[in-house]
Design a protein around this motif. Sequence first.
Motif, PDB file in Angstrom:
ATOM      1  N   ASP A  70      31.001  -5.073  -9.936  1.00  0.00           N
ATOM      2  CA  ASP A  70      31.436  -4.545 -10.986  1.00  0.00           C
ATOM      3  C   ASP A  70      31.249  -2.869 -10.937  1.00  0.00           C
ATOM      4  O   ASP A  70      30.415  -2.534 -10.204  1.00  0.00           O
ATOM      5  CB  ASP A  70      30.811  -4.982 -12.318  1.00  0.00           C
ATOM      6  N   SER A  71      31.864  -2.084 -11.797  1.00  0.00           N
ATOM      7  CA  SER A  71      31.667  -0.934 -11.966  1.00  0.00           C
ATOM      8  C   SER A  71      30.434  -0.672 -12.661  1.00  0.00           C
ATOM      9  O   SER A  71      30.009  -0.934 -13.670  1.00  0.00           O
ATOM     10  CB  SER A  71      32.823  -0.034 -12.601  1.00  0.00           C
ATOM     11  N   LEU A  72      29.828   0.557 -12.294  1.00  0.00           N
ATOM     12  CA  LEU A  72      28.393   0.921 -12.897  1.00  0.00           C
ATOM     13  C   LEU A  72      28.574   1.504 -14.214  1.00  0.00           C
ATOM     14  O   LEU A  72      27.559   1.562 -15.075  1.00  0.00           O
ATOM     15  CB  LEU A  72      27.548   1.697 -12.142  1.00  0.00           C
ATOM     16  N   VAL A  73      29.969   2.005 -14.468  1.00  0.00           N
ATOM     17  CA  VAL A  73      30.011   2.504 -15.696  1.00  0.00           C
ATOM     18  C   VAL A  73      31.048   1.712 -16.673  1.00  0.00           C
ATOM     19  O   VAL A  73      31.328   2.099 -17.727  1.00  0.00           O
ATOM     20  CB  VAL A  73      30.835   4.039 -15.635  1.00  0.00           C
ATOM     21  N   GLU A  74      31.377   0.442 -16.005  1.00  0.00           N
ATOM     22  CA  GLU A  74      32.211  -0.480 -17.110  1.00  0.00           C
ATOM     23  C   GLU A  74      31.403  -1.643 -17.219  1.00  0.00           C
ATOM     24  O   GLU A  74      31.725  -2.475 -18.104  1.00  0.00           O
ATOM     25  CB  GLU A  74      33.228  -0.582 -16.201  1.00  0.00           C
ATOM     26  N   ILE A  75      30.337  -1.934 -16.394  1.00  0.00           N
ATOM     27  CA  ILE A  75      29.792  -3.240 -16.719  1.00  0.00           C
ATOM     28  C   ILE A  75      29.093  -3.278 -18.248  1.00  0.00           C
ATOM     29  O   ILE A  75      28.486  -2.068 -18.657  1.00  0.00           O
ATOM     30  CB  ILE A  75      28.590  -3.614 -15.538  1.00  0.00           C
ATOM     31  N   THR A 162      27.542 -19.992   1.280  1.00  0.00           N
ATOM     32  CA  THR A 162      27.229 -20.544  -0.079  1.00  0.00           C
ATOM     33  C   THR A 162      28.147 -20.568  -0.976  1.00  0.00           C
ATOM     34  O   THR A 162      29.110 -19.561  -0.740  1.00  0.00           O
ATOM     35  CB  THR A 162      25.702 -19.991  -0.394  1.00  0.00           C
ATOM     36  N   GLY A 163      27.881 -20.912  -2.219  1.00  0.00           N
ATOM     37  CA  GLY A 163      28.980 -20.826  -3.497  1.00  0.00           C
ATOM     38  C   GLY A 163      29.131 -19.367  -3.800  1.00  0.00           C
ATOM     39  O   GLY A 163      29.863 -18.852  -4.501  1.00  0.00           O
ATOM     40  N   MET A 164      28.169 -18.368  -3.315  1.00  0.00           N
ATOM     41  CA  MET A 164      27.779 -16.913  -3.931  1.00  0.00           C
ATOM     42  C   MET A 164      29.170 -16.180  -3.204  1.00  0.00           C
ATOM     43  O   MET A 164      29.630 -15.530  -3.780  1.00  0.00           O
ATOM     44  CB  MET A 164      26.491 -16.456  -3.338  1.00  0.00           C
ATOM     45  N   LEU A 165      29.785 -16.686  -2.063  1.00  0.00           N
ATOM     46  CA  LEU A 165      30.659 -15.950  -1.616  1.00  0.00           C
ATOM     47  C   LEU A 165      31.971 -16.219  -2.343  1.00  0.00           C
ATOM     48  O   LEU A 165      32.701 -15.295  -2.488  1.00  0.00           O
ATOM     49  CB  LEU A 165      30.865 -16.223   0.131  1.00  0.00           C
ATOM     50  N   GLY A 166      32.194 -17.453  -2.776  1.00  0.00           N
ATOM     51  CA  GLY A 166      33.465 -17.783  -3.412  1.00  0.00           C
ATOM     52  C   GLY A 166      33.286 -16.891  -4.968  1.00  0.00           C
ATOM     53  O   GLY A 166      34.232 -16.494  -5.358  1.00  0.00           O
ATOM     54  N   ASP A 167      31.959 -16.777  -5.463  1.00  0.00           N
ATOM     55  CA  ASP A 167      31.863 -16.184  -6.546  1.00  0.00           C
ATOM     56  C   ASP A 167      32.154 -14.634  -6.462  1.00  0.00           C
ATOM     57  O   ASP A 167      32.678 -13.739  -7.180  1.00  0.00           O
ATOM     58  CB  ASP A 167      30.365 -16.202  -7.097  1.00  0.00           C
ATOM     59  N   SER A 168      31.603 -13.925  -5.329  1.00  0.00           N
ATOM     60  CA  SER A 168      32.086 -12.682  -4.916  1.00  0.00           C
ATOM     61  C   SER A 168      33.739 -12.466  -4.864  1.00  0.00           C
ATOM     62  O   SER A 168      34.122 -11.392  -5.516  1.00  0.00           O
ATOM     63  CB  SER A 168      31.495 -12.239  -3.576  1.00  0.00           C
ATOM     64  N   THR A 169      34.500 -13.286  -4.418  1.00  0.00           N
ATOM     65  CA  THR A 169      35.783 -13.082  -4.275  1.00  0.00           C
ATOM     66  C   THR A 169      36.490 -13.394  -5.932  1.00  0.00           C
ATOM     67  O   THR A 169      37.317 -12.568  -6.151  1.00  0.00           O
ATOM     68  CB  THR A 169      36.593 -14.425  -3.649  1.00  0.00           C
ATOM     69  N   ARG A 170      35.994 -14.387  -6.437  1.00  0.00           N
ATOM     70  CA  ARG A 170      36.339 -14.478  -7.981  1.00  0.00           C
ATOM     71  C   ARG A 170      35.879 -13.166  -8.832  1.00  0.00           C
ATOM     72  O   ARG A 170      37.085 -12.420  -9.479  1.00  0.00           O
ATOM     73  CB  ARG A 170      35.659 -15.820  -8.652  1.00  0.00           C
ATOM     74  N   GLN A 171      34.833 -12.545  -8.712  1.00  0.00           N
ATOM     75  CA  GLN A 171      34.498 -11.263  -9.287  1.00  0.00           C
ATOM     76  C   GLN A 171      35.307 -10.310  -8.807  1.00  0.00           C
ATOM     77  O   GLN A 171      35.657  -9.137  -9.626  1.00  0.00           O
ATOM     78  CB  GLN A 171      32.932 -10.958  -9.020  1.00  0.00           C
ATOM     79  N   LEU A 172      35.583 -10.188  -7.539  1.00  0.00           N
ATOM     80  CA  LEU A 172      36.609  -8.901  -7.017  1.00  0.00           C
ATOM     81  C   LEU A 172      37.874  -8.974  -7.763  1.00  0.00           C
ATOM     82  O   LEU A 172      38.368  -7.954  -8.148  1.00  0.00           O
ATOM     83  CB  LEU A 172      36.656  -9.259  -5.345  1.00  0.00           C
ATOM     84  N   ASP A 173      38.386 -10.167  -7.860  1.00  0.00           N
ATOM     85  CA  ASP A 173      39.605 -10.338  -8.337  1.00  0.00           C
ATOM     86  C   ASP A 173      39.535 -10.016  -9.962  1.00  0.00           C
ATOM     87  O   ASP A 173      40.443  -9.271 -10.416  1.00  0.00           O
ATOM     88  CB  ASP A 173      40.197 -11.866  -8.300  1.00  0.00           C
ATOM     89  N   PHE A 175      37.629  -7.921 -11.327  1.00  0.00           N
ATOM     90  CA  PHE A 175      37.431  -6.252 -11.349  1.00  0.00           C
ATOM     91  C   PHE A 175      38.471  -5.505 -11.125  1.00  0.00           C
ATOM     92  O   PHE A 175      38.986  -4.679 -11.785  1.00  0.00           O
ATOM     93  CB  PHE A 175      36.427  -5.961 -10.266  1.00  0.00           C
ATOM     94  N   CYS A 176      39.357  -5.991 -10.107  1.00  0.00           N
ATOM     95  CA  CYS A 176      40.550  -5.291  -9.883  1.00  0.00           C
ATOM     96  C   CYS A 176      41.839  -5.509 -10.987  1.00  0.00           C
ATOM     97  O   CYS A 176      42.478  -4.707 -11.158  1.00  0.00           O
ATOM     98  CB  CYS A 176      41.461  -5.744  -8.286  1.00  0.00           C
ATOM     99  N   ARG A 177      41.543  -6.749 -11.700  1.00  0.00           N
ATOM    100  CA  ARG A 177      42.456  -6.864 -12.616  1.00  0.00           C
ATOM    101  C   ARG A 177      42.066  -6.234 -13.960  1.00  0.00           C
ATOM    102  O   ARG A 177      42.941  -5.558 -14.734  1.00  0.00           O
ATOM    103  CB  ARG A 177      42.434  -8.536 -12.989  1.00  0.00           C
ATOM    104  N   ASP A 178      40.730  -6.094 -14.061  1.00  0.00           N
ATOM    105  CA  ASP A 178      40.381  -5.681 -15.646  1.00  0.00           C
ATOM    106  C   ASP A 178      39.944  -4.228 -15.745  1.00  0.00           C
ATOM    107  O   ASP A 178      39.852  -3.736 -16.745  1.00  0.00           O
ATOM    108  CB  ASP A 178      39.189  -6.473 -16.039  1.00  0.00           C
ATOM    109  N   THR A 179      39.657  -3.556 -14.599  1.00  0.00           N
ATOM    110  CA  THR A 179      39.184  -2.200 -14.603  1.00  0.00           C
ATOM    111  C   THR A 179      40.212  -1.408 -15.259  1.00  0.00           C
ATOM    112  O   THR A 179      41.269  -1.423 -14.867  1.00  0.00           O
ATOM    113  CB  THR A 179      38.625  -1.882 -13.127  1.00  0.00           C
ATOM    114  N   ARG A 180      39.788  -0.230 -16.084  1.00  0.00           N
ATOM    115  CA  ARG A 180      40.391   0.600 -16.681  1.00  0.00           C
ATOM    116  C   ARG A 180      40.455   2.107 -16.106  1.00  0.00           C
ATOM    117  O   ARG A 180      41.137   2.771 -16.440  1.00  0.00           O
ATOM    118  CB  ARG A 180      40.212   0.592 -18.226  1.00  0.00           C
ATOM    119  N   LEU A 181      39.234   2.046 -15.340  1.00  0.00           N
ATOM    120  CA  LEU A 181      38.914   3.412 -14.688  1.00  0.00           C
ATOM    121  C   LEU A 181      39.443   3.540 -13.269  1.00  0.00           C
ATOM    122  O   LEU A 181      39.630   4.709 -12.941  1.00  0.00           O
ATOM    123  CB  LEU A 181      37.513   3.744 -14.951  1.00  0.00           C
TER     124      LEU A 181
END
Length: 258
Positions: A70-75, A162-173, A175-181
């Motif tokens: 996530d972004s350090l100024v949006e999290i 591990t499942g954490m790699l799949g989680d990183s992909t979901r979080q990346l998607d 972030f790219c969808r929701d970031t406003r900055l």
Amino acid sequence: MGKAAVELFTAQGYRVYALDRVKCAPRENVVPLQADVTDEKSVAAAYEAVCAVETQLCGIIHLAGIYVLDSLVEITPAAFERALRINLGGAYLVNRCFLPLLKKDSRVILVTSELAARDPLPFTGLYGITKTALDKYAYSLQMELQLLGVHVSVLRAGAVDTGMLGDSTRQLDAFCRDTRLYACNARRFRDIVDRVEARRIPPAKIAEKLDRIFHARSPRFAYAINRNPLLILFDLLPKRARFALIRMILRSPDNTNT
């Protein structure tokens, strides 16, 4: 990783007390304990359960952690605090509580991250901060616990399957969808993440490395496994060059002000 470590150590005849938010099934030499490592009372209850049957422990291995992209100024403040409490605070609470059970020459091993020894990539800053802080915490802990005859080591692991790699992909998607900055070029950003995570190893390799650290006659403080050559090369660049490279790669075609 925890499951692989439990299987390896129990196969050697150790009794393992497996702390997790969700209890695993009990079996020979495995004592499952439900505990939230961010909750002092929960950790204390797990300690009392162990004390009911043990007077000493050979060591503590820390594998609990979450991934954050996530972004350090949006999290949100809650998400920021949660990452610190789990990735850093959990180790502190467990070690503080269980220290009386550690015998002389016992081991405390913390799995940090490859990022702990180098600078994080964009939007992985908080994850890198927590793992770097955990690494420094472990270093300071070794400075102190060596005086009590306890060894502290860190395993700076690269990508593990591990499942954490799949989680990183979901979080990346997300972030790219929701970031406003940040109008980031999502395709290029994903390419960076995919390249970093392409060299992944099975959890069993982590367990084997933990076993070697655990049984080393004189363990070193820091160990590494599955270091990513792209991150190593990137880290060799001057900081100015790193910033410029990331701007060039992640600049969105629609964002001329980046």
